[in-house]
Scaffold this motif. Sequence first.
Motif, PDB file in Angstrom:
ATOM      1  N   ILE A 201       2.855   9.681  -5.849  1.00 49.36           N
ATOM      2  CA  ILE A 201       3.614  10.904  -5.525  1.00 49.36           C
ATOM      3  C   ILE A 201       4.754  11.108  -6.530  1.00 49.36           C
ATOM      4  N   GLU A 202       5.438   9.997  -6.844  1.00 46.05           N
ATOM      5  CA  GLU A 202       6.545  10.055  -7.825  1.00 46.05           C
ATOM      6  C   GLU A 202       6.078  10.581  -9.165  1.00 46.05           C
ATOM      7  N   GLU A 203       4.896  10.144  -9.577  1.00 44.99           N
ATOM      8  CA  GLU A 203       4.322  10.597 -10.857  1.00 44.99           C
ATOM      9  C   GLU A 203       4.222  12.115 -10.935  1.00 44.99           C
TER      10      GLU A 203
ATOM     11  N   LEU B  29       0.830  -1.208   0.000  1.00 45.01           N
ATOM     12  CA  LEU B  29       0.000   0.000   0.000  1.00 45.01           C
ATOM     13  C   LEU B  29       0.869   1.264   0.000  1.00 45.01           C
ATOM     14  N   SER B  30       1.928   1.218   0.777  1.00 44.07           N
ATOM     15  CA  SER B  30       2.828   2.384   0.862  1.00 44.07           C
ATOM     16  C   SER B  30       3.516   2.631  -0.484  1.00 44.07           C
ATOM     17  N   ARG B  31       3.960   1.554  -1.133  1.00 45.33           N
ATOM     18  CA  ARG B  31       4.602   1.712  -2.454  1.00 45.33           C
ATOM     19  C   ARG B  31       3.622   2.302  -3.461  1.00 45.33           C
ATOM     20  N   HIS B  32       2.363   1.903  -3.372  1.00 43.97           N
ATOM     21  CA  HIS B  32       1.330   2.422  -4.274  1.00 43.97           C
ATOM     22  C   HIS B  32       1.171   3.936  -4.081  1.00 43.97           C
ATOM     23  N   THR B  33       1.124   4.360  -2.842  1.00 50.71           N
ATOM     24  CA  THR B  33       1.008   5.808  -2.550  1.00 50.71           C
ATOM     25  C   THR B  33       2.243   6.552  -3.050  1.00 50.71           C
ATOM     26  N   LEU B  34       3.421   5.970  -2.804  1.00 51.27           N
ATOM     27  CA  LEU B  34       4.651   6.640  -3.241  1.00 51.27           C
ATOM     28  C   LEU B  34       4.718   6.743  -4.760  1.00 51.27           C
ATOM     29  N   LYS B  35       4.152   5.736  -5.454  1.00 55.07           N
ATOM     30  CA  LYS B  35       4.140   5.784  -6.928  1.00 55.07           C
ATOM     31  C   LYS B  35       3.295   6.984  -7.413  1.00 55.07           C
TER      32      LYS B  35
END
Length: 188
Positions: free
Chosen positions: A27-29, A19-25
């Motif tokens: 943000i990265e976008e 879930l955290s990686r999904h949120t960070l993705k």
Amino acid sequence: MKAIAIVGSPRKNGNTEILSRHTLKAIEEEGLDTELIRLSGLDIKPCNACMVCEKEERCPIKDDLWPIYTKMKEADAIILASPVYFGSATPEIKALMDRAGYIAYWKGGVFEGKVGGSLVVAERSGTTFTLAQMAYWFLCLGFFVPGSTDWNVAFGKEKGDVEKDELGLKAVWNFGKNVAFLVKKLKT
Ligand SMILES: Cc1cc2nc3c(=O)[nH]c(=O)nc-3n(C[C@H](O)[C@H](O)[C@H](O)COP(=O)(O)O)c2cc1C
């Protein structure tokens, strides 16, 4: 501009991390740098109430806290993520919140003006309490806490289960977008 997500599950590559990686993705976008920090495998002891940090910005406990506290200070956005354990956040994330939070509180203004918020995973119950429990930390320390299109929670038990929770993924994705939006508004 940088956002970090700190994962408070003892289980590596588990639902909270996914879930955290999904949120960070999300943000990265939007052009921000990101970093995921796992507490699993690190030694973060609970606060022992020595009160040294009420006078100096330091913690005498010898463990892995300080490099993480330093990363928290440097980040523009901090996301704390935890699975629900008996209706509550895990001891790992709570130890970090207590110690980093108390040092920052007494130093004064360390996290003020940063963007933050939490993500929560459970098999079945305790998500809203845990989300609220973690929200108190952000709200006490001067963070701006953006909302989402739903609460930042997802459901699953076995590793990878949250990948099937479309509504949960959407909520934390949109939260990530709001984090990035707010950081950019505040920084540019
Ligand atoms: C000690 C322990 C306590 C748990 N307590 C709860 C609980 O109160 N409510 C719930 O819905 N799930 C509970 N769970 C299930 C986890 O929240 C769930 O498996 C979650 O997906 C784990 O996330 P992770 O893969 O990131 O570790 C508990 C799991 C463990 C190991």
